[in-house]
Design an enzyme around this catalytic site. Structure first.
Site, PDB file in Angstrom:
ATOM      1  CB  SER B 130      31.381  -2.734 -14.925  1.00 26.73           C
ATOM      2  OG  SER B 130      32.537  -1.317 -14.746  1.00 26.73           O
ATOM      3  CD  GLU B 245      32.722   6.388  -9.537  1.00 20.51           C
ATOM      4  OE1 GLU B 245      32.305   6.349 -10.608  1.00 20.51           O
ATOM      5  OE2 GLU B 245      32.978   5.070  -8.573  1.00 20.51           O
TER       6      GLU B 245
END
Lengths: 336, 387
Positions: B130, B245
């Site tokens: 991010s 994930e």
């Protein structure tokens, strides 16, 4: 740890699905639902011929049939016979059911008592599933189970929202009855809860399929409505509710079939989540359809009514959560 | 269908249970949970014990220090750890994200170099995905890497990077080709966090704790071959990371929620929970936990039988995060006005206050609930793309 149906069970699912797709399209189901009888009695023999009433089937096979028949909204007293009466049947009735000659439901609410002598019953049993469709009814009275023929003189139909699974009232007045060597116990109820949960999964799956098909093609403001997240996220929520309910329903069916120590909490968890999930699935699907989803003409309301029937059957979600709360809060020891 | 342990699974579970009892401090499982302050030294010590006992990387290939065991063993490890509230391995990002991606994309040298110290907890990993300008929209990443001789020179900024303040390595998504289209210009670097030009600044979360960080890269020089996949393949490599994930997370989420439901029941017994509405809500949390557990089992069975997790797996994180938010709010509501205390005199020294605030991140981190609903609607149900 293995969470999958066997290949034989998957073959059974495929054959059930094929039969229902061929014989019970929406149009025919609607026609039957709107008919006086509410079903096609001649189909009972077909179900028997396909082995759906075979005494050798176990609960996991019943789970598969329950899910698929609810997906098609099959109008027939299969659920009454297999999910309710099945474990209480004596050999005579079991053989007649397997041959497709008899169908049976279970009456356990009301005021029926055995008359002196014990070979007749008197009183009223209420809210009996599929009473107008079956040939026989098992009545729980005075701690015993009695078989009574469901003849027109003792059967009173009750108008029911779900016209594919009507409730009836049984009015007995020194009616001949045969006492069976059986008693209604928790294991009978557990079975019915597990299979009702599997039916709820079938209903939710159909609601998802209808919602997906519609939102993929319907256009408004120049775009397919499934591209609007206000719509697509509700469809995603149907998928989530369906998958969670399915996991719990299969777990419950397995736990009951194995007499697992967690069977009681498993069926309560499944019944609460799967039936509430089916109701939510239908409500979101109706909303996604807009006005057409709210019409009598569209098939969705029939699934919505079945979902609500299942939610109401043998205790709403809060009743089952009360049972779960008692199990995890009121006794020391392992809760998870 | 059979939910019981196989003989092999039962033996593994029994051995692990005994090991946990023997190895955790006395009375550990029955202690009242503490607020979220994280004890790095204790976690490192615990990691070493886990590694020495062979409980780390259970499903990873044996040649790189893993256990080569079936996924059910990892599930059992997480279940049993949760039951007694055992600490995590220090390398959460490494085990869950960096490691599986290196196994999938790395060269043999890379696997030999990175995997063993990752498992041993000697090298901690963080994630640099991010950025301030691109959160959910990973393909919009602007941190760039330019080739200069045999080195990539990295400049840019990453954010929300958990463990970066103690990390030795970073899986970093960078733009190597500004002229290519959004996805095609990305590459996936393995960056030594001790390289000059890497600066980590902690970010305080809603809880007040600095659990995650901003990471600044200023002329950071990274060896040319310290890359997974080829230049321009970064998007595909990153998708492997996110698949892991979101895919193998189910057991960890079930374990975390199971621990939290046990805590909730403990709290309810302490403060008294006779109100039928409260009992109803507690039962719902328990049911939501079982739904997560069995959905995860279903996904795992599909993975074992077909090699791909089933579509039901996509609901795990979405369901877990929203359940955890409801659960922690319920726990606060059992405390009345005392729920507003978070220090001295607070129930469990402020454990639930921390947990409730922390839970708001659950629907944002590792894929927001909005992104997850898009994924379910588009890739699972098959609706048209919404954007």
């Amino acid at each position: 740890m293995d969470f999958a149906f066997s290949s034989e069970q998957e073959q059974l699912r495929a054959s059930v699905r094929d039969y229902l797709r061929d014989r019970y399209g929406d149009e025919r189901v609607v026609a039957l639902a709107e008919s006086d009888a509410g079903w096609d009695p001649s189909s009972w023999r077909e179900l028997a011929d396909m082995g759906w009433l075979d005494p050798s089937l176990g609960l996991l096979e019943h789970a598969v049939i329950a899910e698929e028949s609810a997906y098609a909204l099959l109008p027939a007293p299969w659920f009454a016979t297999v999910a309710l009466a099945w474990p209480l049947l004596d050999e005579q009735l079991r053989d007649a059911v397997a041959a497709g000659e008899r169908s049976v439901t279970l009456a356990r609410h009301g005021s029926v008592t055995a008359d002196a002598g014990g070979d007749t019953l008197t009183g009223v049993a209420t809210l009996v599933p599929d009473l107008t469709s079956v040939t026989d009814v098992l009545v729980v009275a005075d701690g015993g189970v009695y078989a009574v023929e469901a003849t027109p003189d003792v059967v009173v139909p009750r108008s029911t929202m779900d016209r594919t699974r009507r409730l009836g009232e049984l009015r007995l007045d020194r009616t001949p009855a045969r006492r069976l060597d059986a008693s209604f116990g928790p294991e009978v109820r557990r079975r019915s809860l597990a299979l009702a949960s599997c039916e709820a999964v079938g209903v939710a799956q159909r609601a998802l399929d209808l919602a997906a098909a519609y939102t993929k093609t319907r256009e408004q403001f120049g775009r397919v409505i499934g591209t609007y997240q206000a719509v697509s996220h509700k469809v995603a929520d149907i998928f989530v509710a369906l998958q969670l309910g399915r996991s719990l329903a299969y777990w419950a069916a397995w736990a009951v079939s194995e007499d697992d120590p967690q069977a009681d909490v498993a069926v309560s968890a499944a019944k609460s989540a799967a039936t509430e999930g089916a109701v939510l699935a239908c409500e979101y699907a109706i909303q996604a359809h807009g006005g057409i989803g709210f019409t009598y003409e569209h098939v969705l309301h029939r699934y919505y009514k079945r979902a609500q029937w299942l939610e109401a059957f043998e205790g709403y979600g809060r009743d089952h959560r009360a049972a779960v709360a008692a199990a995890i809060l009121d006794s020391e020891g392992a809760v998870a | 269908m059979d939910f019981r342990d196989t003989p092999d699974e039962a033996a593994f579970r029994a051995g692990l249970r005994q090991w946990l009892t023997d190895t955790l401090p006395a009375g550990w499982a029955d202690r009242t949970p503490a607020p979220g302050r994280w004890d790095e030294a204790f976690t490192r010590e615990w990691t070493r014990k886990l590694y020495d006992a062979g409980y780390v990387g259970l499903t990873w290939p044996k040649e790189y220090g893993g256990g080569g065991a079936p996924h059910t063993h990892q599930g059992i490890y997480l279940e049993e750890s949760a039951r007694v509230g055992a600490p995590d391995h220090i390398g959460v990002i490494g085990l869950g994200m960096a490691g599986p991606t290196i196994i999938a994309w790395g060269t043999d040298e890379q696997k030999k170099r990175y995997l063993p110290p990752l498992l041993a907890g000697e090298e901690v990993w963080c994630q640099g995905f991010s950025e301030p300008g691109s959160g959910s929209d990973l393909a919009g990443a602007r941190t760039r890497a330019e080739l200069d001789g045999d080195e990539w020179v990295v400049n840019g900024q990453k954010v929300w990077s958990s463990y970066a303040h103690i990390a030795d390595w970073c899986i970093l998504v960078v733009r190597t080709d500004p002229s290519a289209s959004k996805h095609a210009g990305l590459s996936y670097l393995l960056v030594d966090m001790h390289t000059p030009g890497v600066e980590v600044r902690p970010l305080r979360q809603i809880t007040g704790d600095p659990e995650f960080n901003e990471v600044f890269f200023t002329d950071v020089r990274v060896p040319r071959d310290s890359m997974l996949g080829q230049p321009g393949e970064g998007w595909n490599v990153a998708m492997t990371t996110l698949l892991h994930e979101r895919g193998t997370l189910g057991f960890a989420l079930t374990a975390a929620l199971e621990r939290q439901v046990l805590n909730l029941v403990k709290l309810a017994r302490e403060v008294g929970a006779d109100d039928p509405v409260v009992r109803d809500q507690i039962a719902q949390q328990w049911i939501d936990l079982q739904a997560l557990r069995f959905t995860n089992y279903r996904s795992l069975t599909a993975l074992q039988k077909t090699g791909v997790p089933g579509p039901e797996g996509s609901v795990a994180k979405l369901h877990w995060s929203e359940t955890n938010q409801r659960l922690t709010k319920l726990a606060l509501s059992l405390q009345g006005l005392a729920s507003q205390l978070d220090g001295d005199g607070a129930v469990w020294d402020g454990y639930w206050q921390y947990q409730q605030l922390r839970s708001r991140g659950n629907t944002i981190e590792a894929g927001t609930s909005e992104v997850l609903r898009n994924i379910i609607a588009e890739r699972v149900v098959g609706l048209p793309r919404s954007r």
